[in-house]
Design a protein around this motif. Structure first.
Motif, PDB file in Angstrom:
ATOM      1  N   LYS A  32      50.076  31.373 124.057  1.00  0.00           N
ATOM      2  CA  LYS A  32      50.217  29.994 123.585  1.00  0.00           C
ATOM      3  C   LYS A  32      49.213  29.715 122.469  1.00  0.00           C
ATOM      4  CE  LYS A  32      52.217  27.823 127.646  1.00  0.00           C
ATOM      5  NZ  LYS A  32      52.071  26.752 128.642  1.00  0.00           N
ATOM      6  N   ILE A  33      48.027  30.290 122.576  1.00  0.00           N
ATOM      7  CA  ILE A  33      47.010  30.110 121.526  1.00  0.00           C
ATOM      8  C   ILE A  33      47.485  30.750 120.226  1.00  0.00           C
ATOM      9  CG2 ILE A  33      44.681  30.750 120.784  1.00  0.00           C
ATOM     10  CD1 ILE A  33      43.799  30.403 123.688  1.00  0.00           C
ATOM     11  N   GLN A  34      48.022  31.942 120.288  1.00  0.00           N
ATOM     12  CA  GLN A  34      48.518  32.610 119.077  1.00  0.00           C
ATOM     13  C   GLN A  34      49.645  31.806 118.432  1.00  0.00           C
ATOM     14  OE1 GLN A  34      49.512  36.569 120.353  1.00  0.00           O
ATOM     15  NE2 GLN A  34      47.407  37.312 120.066  1.00  0.00           N
ATOM     16  N   HIS A  35      50.547  31.308 119.236  1.00  0.00           N
ATOM     17  CA  HIS A  35      51.639  30.486 118.709  1.00  0.00           C
ATOM     18  C   HIS A  35      51.089  29.208 118.063  1.00  0.00           C
ATOM     19  CE1 HIS A  35      55.600  28.810 118.249  1.00  0.00           C
ATOM     20  NE2 HIS A  35      55.225  27.702 118.905  1.00  0.00           N
ATOM     21  N   ALA A  36      50.124  28.591 118.726  1.00  0.00           N
ATOM     22  CA  ALA A  36      49.527  27.364 118.196  1.00  0.00           C
ATOM     23  C   ALA A  36      48.767  27.638 116.900  1.00  0.00           C
ATOM     24  CB  ALA A  36      48.617  26.728 119.227  1.00  0.00           C
ATOM     25  N   VAL A  37      48.071  28.779 116.834  1.00  0.00           N
ATOM     26  CA  VAL A  37      47.349  29.143 115.601  1.00  0.00           C
ATOM     27  C   VAL A  37      48.351  29.351 114.461  1.00  0.00           C
ATOM     28  CG1 VAL A  37      45.977  30.962 114.518  1.00  0.00           C
ATOM     29  CG2 VAL A  37      45.305  30.062 116.747  1.00  0.00           C
ATOM     30  N   ALA A  38      49.463  29.977 114.750  1.00  0.00           N
ATOM     31  CA  ALA A  38      50.494  30.176 113.722  1.00  0.00           C
ATOM     32  C   ALA A  38      51.036  28.826 113.241  1.00  0.00           C
ATOM     33  CB  ALA A  38      51.618  31.040 114.277  1.00  0.00           C
ATOM     34  N   GLU A  39      51.259  27.907 114.159  1.00  0.00           N
ATOM     35  CA  GLU A  39      51.717  26.572 113.781  1.00  0.00           C
ATOM     36  C   GLU A  39      50.668  25.851 112.940  1.00  0.00           C
ATOM     37  OE1 GLU A  39      53.177  24.033 116.880  1.00  0.00           O
ATOM     38  OE2 GLU A  39      54.363  25.648 117.782  1.00  0.00           O
ATOM     39  N   LEU A  40      49.406  26.016 113.326  1.00  0.00           N
ATOM     40  CA  LEU A  40      48.314  25.391 112.573  1.00  0.00           C
ATOM     41  C   LEU A  40      48.258  25.934 111.157  1.00  0.00           C
ATOM     42  CD1 LEU A  40      45.814  23.607 112.325  1.00  0.00           C
ATOM     43  CD2 LEU A  40      44.475  25.480 113.306  1.00  0.00           C
ATOM     44  N   ASN A  41      48.350  27.253 111.029  1.00  0.00           N
ATOM     45  CA  ASN A  41      48.335  27.861 109.690  1.00  0.00           C
ATOM     46  C   ASN A  41      49.503  27.363 108.851  1.00  0.00           C
ATOM     47  OD1 ASN A  41      45.995  29.347 109.964  1.00  0.00           O
ATOM     48  ND2 ASN A  41      47.048  31.145 110.788  1.00  0.00           N
ATOM     49  N   SER A  42      50.660  27.250 109.445  1.00  0.00           N
ATOM     50  CA  SER A  42      51.832  26.760 108.728  1.00  0.00           C
ATOM     51  C   SER A  42      51.630  25.312 108.278  1.00  0.00           C
ATOM     52  CB  SER A  42      53.062  26.870 109.627  1.00  0.00           C
ATOM     53  OG  SER A  42      54.186  26.326 108.983  1.00  0.00           O
ATOM     54  N   ALA A  43      51.097  24.499 109.186  1.00  0.00           N
ATOM     55  CA  ALA A  43      50.857  23.088 108.842  1.00  0.00           C
ATOM     56  C   ALA A  43      49.811  22.959 107.745  1.00  0.00           C
ATOM     57  CB  ALA A  43      50.430  22.312 110.086  1.00  0.00           C
ATOM     58  N   LEU A  44      48.768  23.785 107.801  1.00  0.00           N
ATOM     59  CA  LEU A  44      47.732  23.740 106.760  1.00  0.00           C
ATOM     60  C   LEU A  44      48.276  24.207 105.409  1.00  0.00           C
ATOM     61  CD1 LEU A  44      44.603  24.990 108.740  1.00  0.00           C
ATOM     62  CD2 LEU A  44      45.037  22.681 107.855  1.00  0.00           C
ATOM     63  N   MET A  45      49.106  25.229 105.403  1.00  0.00           N
ATOM     64  CA  MET A  45      49.709  25.694 104.143  1.00  0.00           C
ATOM     65  C   MET A  45      50.616  24.630 103.560  1.00  0.00           C
ATOM     66  SD  MET A  45      50.366  29.714 104.998  1.00  0.00           S
ATOM     67  CE  MET A  45      51.325  29.989 103.543  1.00  0.00           C
ATOM     68  N   ASP A  46      51.385  23.957 104.430  1.00  0.00           N
ATOM     69  CA  ASP A  46      52.251  22.878 103.980  1.00  0.00           C
ATOM     70  C   ASP A  46      51.420  21.745 103.371  1.00  0.00           C
ATOM     71  OD1 ASP A  46      54.836  21.549 103.743  1.00  0.00           O
ATOM     72  OD2 ASP A  46      54.125  20.223 105.359  1.00  0.00           O
ATOM     73  N   ALA A  47      50.330  21.385 104.051  1.00  0.00           N
ATOM     74  CA  ALA A  47      49.448  20.323 103.545  1.00  0.00           C
ATOM     75  C   ALA A  47      48.822  20.728 102.222  1.00  0.00           C
ATOM     76  CB  ALA A  47      48.362  20.004 104.573  1.00  0.00           C
ATOM     77  N   GLN A  48      48.417  21.982 102.110  1.00  0.00           N
ATOM     78  CA  GLN A  48      47.817  22.454 100.858  1.00  0.00           C
ATOM     79  C   GLN A  48      48.840  22.384  99.715  1.00  0.00           C
ATOM     80  OE1 GLN A  48      46.684  26.587 100.768  1.00  0.00           O
ATOM     81  NE2 GLN A  48      45.210  26.238  99.139  1.00  0.00           N
ATOM     82  N   GLY A  49      50.070  22.792  99.987  1.00  0.00           N
ATOM     83  CA  GLY A  49      51.110  22.714  98.960  1.00  0.00           C
ATOM     84  C   GLY A  49      51.357  21.290  98.501  1.00  0.00           C
ATOM     85  N   LYS A  50      51.360  20.366  99.448  1.00  0.00           N
ATOM     86  CA  LYS A  50      51.576  18.957  99.094  1.00  0.00           C
ATOM     87  C   LYS A  50      50.372  18.385  98.349  1.00  0.00           C
ATOM     88  CE  LYS A  50      55.050  18.170 102.555  1.00  0.00           C
ATOM     89  NZ  LYS A  50      55.417  17.655 103.827  1.00  0.00           N
ATOM     90  N   ALA A  51      49.177  18.837  98.700  1.00  0.00           N
ATOM     91  CA  ALA A  51      47.981  18.384  97.974  1.00  0.00           C
ATOM     92  C   ALA A  51      48.014  18.884  96.533  1.00  0.00           C
ATOM     93  CB  ALA A  51      46.715  18.873  98.685  1.00  0.00           C
ATOM     94  N   ILE A  52      48.430  20.133  96.347  1.00  0.00           N
ATOM     95  CA  ILE A  52      48.535  20.681  94.987  1.00  0.00           C
ATOM     96  C   ILE A  52      49.600  19.930  94.194  1.00  0.00           C
ATOM     97  CG2 ILE A  52      49.254  22.721  93.675  1.00  0.00           C
ATOM     98  CD1 ILE A  52      47.833  24.395  95.874  1.00  0.00           C
ATOM     99  N   ALA A  53      50.725  19.632  94.826  1.00  0.00           N
ATOM    100  CA  ALA A  53      51.787  18.883  94.143  1.00  0.00           C
ATOM    101  C   ALA A  53      51.302  17.488  93.747  1.00  0.00           C
ATOM    102  CB  ALA A  53      53.021  18.779  95.043  1.00  0.00           C
ATOM    103  N   ALA A  54      50.567  16.830  94.630  1.00  0.00           N
ATOM    104  CA  ALA A  54      50.037  15.495  94.322  1.00  0.00           C
ATOM    105  C   ALA A  54      49.023  15.570  93.181  1.00  0.00           C
ATOM    106  CB  ALA A  54      49.399  14.876  95.559  1.00  0.00           C
TER     107      ALA A  54
END
Length: 153
Positions: A32-54
């Motif tokens: 469950k921790i590995q799955h959650a870490v993968a979700e966290l990484n995905s969410a952070l990459m998404d946030a970074q992409g949106k920050a760059i776009a902004a």
């Protein structure tokens, strides 16, 4: 202006990352921790992409504002400069030909000169250059747009 939807998307992405991190605290199993870490990484990459776009949108907006401010400044300067000239028929200019002449009371030490009417309408000061020959007809040419006016001495 930065798109408010982009900023809202950015905050939603960061909230998702926060929620995943909060969920990590509650986990007690490795898978469950590995799955959650993968979700966290995905969410952070998404946030970074949106920050760059902004940021990119804001930078483009700032560049556009800078260009518009420069154009506004140029037009304000031209507005004052064009008041120094008046539209006249050049005497004895060819029938129907007109040009802008510097106003006598505003010319100071400048020599009397004429501006191209075509360029003047484009908000550009282009002094007509006179040329002539042995005949009594002379021409005045615009070095910018090649307008030619003929006149007699």
């Amino acid at each position: 202006m930065v798109d408010t939807d982009s900023i809202q998307d950015l905050f939603i992405s960061f909230k998702a990352a926060f929620d995943v991190t909060k969920g990590l605290v509650e986990l007690n199993r490795d898978d469950k921790i590995q799955h959650a870490v993968a979700e966290l990484n995905s969410a952070l990459m998404d946030a970074q992409g949106k920050a760059i776009a902004a940021y990119t949108a804001q930078a483009a907006f700032a560049e556009k504002v800078e260009k518009l401010e420069a154009e506004l400044s140029r037009l304000k300067e031209w507005s004052g400069e064009k008041e120094r000239y008046e539209l006249q028929s050049r005497s004895p200019i060819s029938p129907g030909a007109i040009a802008y002449r510097i106003r006598e009371e505003l010319r100071g030490n400048e020599p009397v000169h004429w501006l191209c009417p075509t360029c003047f309408q484009d908000n550009v000061k282009s002094i007509l250059q006179e040329s002539g020959g042995a005949t009594r007809t002379k021409t005045a040419n615009c070095p910018r747009c090649n307008t030619t006016l003929e006149f007699r001495e």
